[in-house]
Design an enzyme around this catalytic site. Sequence first.
Site, short mmCIF file in Angstrom:
data_model
loop_
_atom_site.label_atom_id
_atom_site.label_comp_id
_atom_site.label_asym_id
_atom_site.label_seq_id
_atom_site.Cartn_x
_atom_site.Cartn_y
_atom_site.Cartn_z
N CYS A 105 -1.33 8.41 7.07
CA CYS A 105 -2.66 8.20 6.52
C CYS A 105 -3.66 7.90 7.64
O CYS A 105 -3.30 7.39 8.70
CB CYS A 105 -2.65 7.06 5.51
SG CYS A 105 -1.66 7.38 4.04
N CYS A 122 0.83 -1.20 0.00
CA CYS A 122 0.00 0.00 0.00
C CYS A 122 0.87 1.25 0.00
O CYS A 122 0.64 2.19 -0.77
CB CYS A 122 -0.94 -0.01 1.20
SG CYS A 122 -2.20 1.28 1.13
N CYS A 123 1.90 1.27 0.84
CA CYS A 123 2.81 2.41 0.89
C CYS A 123 3.58 2.55 -0.43
O CYS A 123 3.85 3.67 -0.89
CB CYS A 123 3.80 2.26 2.04
SG CYS A 123 3.12 2.67 3.66
N CYS A 145 7.59 3.86 6.07
CA CYS A 145 6.78 3.71 4.87
C CYS A 145 7.61 3.37 3.65
O CYS A 145 7.06 3.03 2.58
CB CYS A 145 5.96 4.97 4.61
SG CYS A 145 6.94 6.46 4.44
#
Length: 238
Positions: A208, A125-126, A234
Site C-alpha cells: 500500500c 489495518c492489514c 501483512c
Amino acid sequence: MSQMIPTQPSREELREIGQRLEGQTPQDALAFALDQFFPSIVLACSFGPEDVVLWDMMYRINPKASFFYLNTDFLFKETLDVRDRMVAKYHLAPEQVIEMKPDLTPEQQAEKFGDLLWIRQPDQCCQLRKVDPLTRVLKNYSAWVTGIRRDQAPTRANAKLVEWDAKFDLVKFNPLAAWTHHEVWAYIRANEVPYNTLHDQQYPSIGCTHCTGPVKPGEDPRSGRWQSSEKTECGLHK
C-alpha cells in the site's frame, strides 16, 4: 488420464507430492496444480514480480485460469497499471480478474477506528483491508497459488512447494519457492511480462502507498515495507 487426488489431501499426501515436485520446474508444479484442482484454484496476485511470472506460466498452461487481487483502496497507480497491461496482453475476460475489496471504505474505517490506522495499528489495518477480503475469496476455492520464495525473508525460508494452509483451510502451492530473485527477473525479461515500473525506482517490494517506501542498494528488499514499525508481514502467509 492423471490420477486425481482428493480435494483436501492428507498431510502425508501433500508431503509426498511436495517431494516429487522438488527439483522440477515451477511450470511442472503449476501444471500439476491446475490439472488436479482447476477450476477450483486461483492465483493470489499482488502484481509483484513473482506473481506476474506465475500468471504468465499459468496462462500458458491453461488460458482459462484466474487470479484475484486485494484492492485495499491504497494501491499505487503503477500497481493498477500492471493489472491493466496484463488484461490487455493476455486478453483476459472479466471473470478471470477478481477484485477483492475491504468491507469498509477508507472513510468508514477512519470513522470506526480512527485516522492513520496503518500507523497506529498496522496489523489491524492489514486485517481489515487484506486478510478479511482474502479469507472471503479463498472460501470459494480448494487451492491457491502464491509467489512466496524461500529467500525473500526468514519467515518464508521453510516454504514448501505444496502445503496445507491451516489458516485458510485449503491447499497452497508455492511454485517459485526455490527460485532466486535473479531467476524471476530473467523470466520477466525473456518473456516480456508486464511488471510494476516502481521496481525500476528502488521499490523491490510494493504494498500500500502508506506502508511502502524505496530501498537503498544493498538493503533488505523488504525493508521498504512498514518502515515505521517492526512489522514484516501483512498476515496473508502466517
